[in-house]
Design a protein around this motif. Sequence first.
Motif, short mmCIF file in Angstrom:
data_model
loop_
_atom_site.label_atom_id
_atom_site.label_comp_id
_atom_site.label_asym_id
_atom_site.label_seq_id
_atom_site.Cartn_x
_atom_site.Cartn_y
_atom_site.Cartn_z
N GLY A 192 0.80 -1.12 0.04
CA GLY A 192 -0.15 0.08 0.27
C GLY A 192 0.88 1.16 0.00
N LYS A 193 0.34 2.37 -0.15
CA LYS A 193 1.10 3.75 -0.29
C LYS A 193 1.54 3.80 0.98
CE LYS A 193 -2.51 5.79 -1.48
NZ LYS A 193 -3.67 6.51 -2.01
N PRO A 194 2.94 4.51 1.32
CA PRO A 194 3.69 5.06 -0.02
C PRO A 194 4.73 3.71 -0.62
CG PRO A 194 4.87 5.37 2.16
CD PRO A 194 3.45 4.91 2.43
N SER A 195 4.45 2.41 -0.35
CA SER A 195 5.42 1.60 -0.71
C SER A 195 5.59 1.45 -2.40
CB SER A 195 4.75 0.02 -0.42
OG SER A 195 5.60 -0.85 -1.08
N ILE A 196 6.67 1.51 -2.57
CA ILE A 196 7.07 1.48 -4.15
C ILE A 196 6.43 0.39 -4.89
CG2 ILE A 196 9.15 0.10 -4.00
CD1 ILE A 196 10.36 2.23 -5.86
N ILE A 197 6.21 -0.80 -4.23
CA ILE A 197 5.55 -1.95 -4.96
C ILE A 197 4.20 -1.57 -5.44
CG2 ILE A 197 4.74 -4.31 -4.47
CD1 ILE A 197 6.93 -4.61 -2.53
N THR A 198 3.58 -0.79 -4.64
CA THR A 198 1.99 -0.31 -4.79
C THR A 198 2.07 0.24 -6.32
OG1 THR A 198 1.46 -0.47 -2.65
CG2 THR A 198 0.02 1.22 -4.14
N TYR A 199 2.97 1.45 -6.54
CA TYR A 199 3.10 2.40 -7.46
C TYR A 199 3.73 1.60 -8.51
CZ TYR A 199 1.85 6.42 -4.61
OH TYR A 199 1.11 7.14 -3.45
N ASN A 200 4.33 0.70 -8.56
CA ASN A 200 4.88 -0.06 -9.69
C ASN A 200 3.70 -1.00 -10.30
OD1 ASN A 200 6.34 -3.04 -10.19
ND2 ASN A 200 7.23 -1.14 -11.05
N TYR A 201 2.87 -1.39 -9.32
CA TYR A 201 1.84 -2.28 -9.73
C TYR A 201 0.72 -1.20 -10.61
CZ TYR A 201 -2.54 -5.03 -9.55
OH TYR A 201 -3.53 -5.92 -9.98
N ALA A 202 0.53 -0.04 -9.94
CA ALA A 202 -0.31 1.03 -10.77
C ALA A 202 0.46 1.25 -11.90
CB ALA A 202 -0.52 2.09 -9.84
N ASP A 203 1.51 1.42 -12.32
CA ASP A 203 2.27 1.70 -13.33
C ASP A 203 2.01 0.66 -14.43
OD1 ASP A 203 4.01 1.90 -15.51
OD2 ASP A 203 5.52 2.02 -13.95
N CYS A 204 2.15 -0.77 -14.06
CA CYS A 204 1.70 -1.52 -14.76
C CYS A 204 0.31 -1.59 -15.36
CB CYS A 204 2.00 -3.08 -14.16
SG CYS A 204 3.70 -3.24 -13.70
N LEU A 205 -0.83 -1.33 -14.40
CA LEU A 205 -2.18 -1.35 -14.90
C LEU A 205 -2.25 -0.34 -15.72
CD1 LEU A 205 -4.09 -2.12 -11.41
CD2 LEU A 205 -3.52 -3.52 -13.47
N VAL A 206 -1.76 0.90 -15.59
CA VAL A 206 -2.06 2.07 -16.66
C VAL A 206 -1.38 1.68 -17.88
CG1 VAL A 206 -1.20 4.44 -17.13
CG2 VAL A 206 -2.04 3.95 -14.69
N ARG A 207 -0.19 1.11 -17.84
CA ARG A 207 0.42 0.83 -19.38
C ARG A 207 -0.31 -0.19 -19.83
NH1 ARG A 207 5.35 -1.16 -18.65
NH2 ARG A 207 5.43 -1.24 -16.50
N LYS A 208 -0.93 -1.17 -19.23
CA LYS A 208 -1.92 -2.34 -19.69
C LYS A 208 -3.09 -1.51 -20.48
CE LYS A 208 -0.03 -6.23 -17.27
NZ LYS A 208 -0.36 -7.19 -16.44
#
Length: 351
Positions: A192-208
């Motif tokens: 969860g925020k602010p974990s970098i893993i959370t933003y990396n997953y969101a990044d993947c979803l946006v690009r998909k």
Amino acid sequence: MAALRIWLRLKRATALRAGGAWARNKCQSSFGLLFDIDGVLVRGRTPIPAAKEAFRKLVDSRGEFQVPVVFVTNAGNCLRQVKAEQLSEVLDVEPPATKDFTQIEVILFGEPVRWETNLQLIIDVLLTNGSPGDCVRTVPDPHLPILACNMDLMWMAEAQMARFGHGTFLVCLENIYKKITGKDLKYKALIGKPSIITYNYADCLVRKLGESRGLDAPVCRLYAIGDNPMTDIYGANLYNRYIQSAHKLPVPAKVAAGGMLEGQEEVPGIGPVHEGKLAGSAIESCKSILVCTGVYSRHEQLPCDPSVSVTETVFHGHRDFHFDPSLVEPSFEVQDVNEAVDLVFREENRD
């Protein structure tokens, strides 16, 4: 209980849809939006008026979204359909599929209603290695794996003052465990925020989302909109820091609770290494946008002096995150989410 992060995809139905227009119009969008929910789109069950106006600007005349959008929230202490209903006044969304956990772990989703009872039960489980009906002879070392899915110390509902969040519950749990055992409570992962893993997953979803809609230009910039400097802004800036260096490193890489790569020197603002993998990213930047409709208000911070920077306030982050004041400063500060969308359009030279 619902999973901590509720990633809501836009439905291909009724007024607000994420589908058809992208495939037919070959939109040139090269950016994506990450929206926090509480304090940005809603306050409790009450929609923030600026959110409705903001989303009108994100859709075309057919009500179809022109920009990849992902919702990133730490709120997981309610059923996913309840969260979707809370957003129905703002835009039409559908809940995601959930992931099953196959190993025995202690998964902490969100702050409970009866804190005393839940604190007692969790301590019982940890001290008895998962068999709370047994007597405690020795303290298990290590104790059962713990996944904490929300680090928000405070969050914003209808009340004028911010409410205690799951991060406050974790503070209580950690201190009770240490008081009883003399040992530190350890986490397998902080999600969860602010974990970098959370933003990396969101990044993947946006690009998909962009790829599935046939965008001519790949998504290469993210704008993360939130109301909490210590989670939304800290996390987006932390991910931006990772982006600037990650392309030089092999992936997947093992990362910290806050995003430190295994084998790398510790960086201010990033916690100790926990298990986790980061996916590769083609994103060039992740810019943070702070709104003043939730936890943060220009004139209601502590200390009560508008001239004081947010970096001079007390750090609300988790125990395992080392505070880096620069990560609390947003790329942009606006009044509300409507102004945030206008700002993004100006930055992207969009009408």
